[in-house]
Design an enzyme around this catalytic site. Structure first.
Site, mmCIF file in Angstrom:
data_model
loop_
_atom_site.group_PDB
_atom_site.id
_atom_site.type_symbol
_atom_site.label_atom_id
_atom_site.label_comp_id
_atom_site.label_asym_id
_atom_site.label_seq_id
_atom_site.Cartn_x
_atom_site.Cartn_y
_atom_site.Cartn_z
ATOM 1 N N SER A 1 -0.932 -4.641 -6.816
ATOM 2 C CA SER A 1 -0.492 -3.891 -5.634
ATOM 3 C C SER A 1 -0.152 -2.456 -6.030
ATOM 4 O O SER A 1 -0.506 -1.510 -5.344
ATOM 5 C CB SER A 1 0.736 -4.559 -5.016
ATOM 6 O OG SER A 1 0.399 -5.860 -4.588
ATOM 7 N N GLU A 2 0.521 -2.293 -7.182
ATOM 8 C CA GLU A 2 0.905 -0.953 -7.633
ATOM 9 C C GLU A 2 -0.347 -0.141 -7.957
ATOM 10 O O GLU A 2 -0.407 1.050 -7.717
ATOM 11 C CB GLU A 2 1.786 -1.066 -8.877
ATOM 12 C CG GLU A 2 3.155 -1.675 -8.543
ATOM 13 C CD GLU A 2 4.021 -1.803 -9.783
ATOM 14 O OE1 GLU A 2 3.538 -1.402 -10.856
ATOM 15 O OE2 GLU A 2 5.153 -2.291 -9.669
ATOM 16 N N THR A 3 -1.360 -0.802 -8.492
ATOM 17 C CA THR A 3 -2.592 -0.106 -8.862
ATOM 18 C C THR A 3 -3.258 0.490 -7.635
ATOM 19 O O THR A 3 -3.943 1.498 -7.713
ATOM 20 C CB THR A 3 -3.579 -1.077 -9.545
ATOM 21 O OG1 THR A 3 -2.894 -1.732 -10.593
ATOM 22 C CG2 THR A 3 -4.760 -0.321 -10.128
#
EC number: 3.2.1.4
Length: 27
Positions: free
Chosen positions: A5-7
């Site tokens: 998700s952060e990527t």
């Protein structure tokens, strides 16, 4: 999943390439 998700916040090209490596690592 949190890492993936952060990527998503990164650039599209970098994100896709990084996501591919991340998915491969998860498997």
């Amino acid at each position: 999943q949190a890492v993936l998700s952060e990527t998503g916040g990164g650039d599209t090209a970098s994100c896709d390439e990084y996501l591919y490596q991340e998915l491969a690592y998860v498997k």
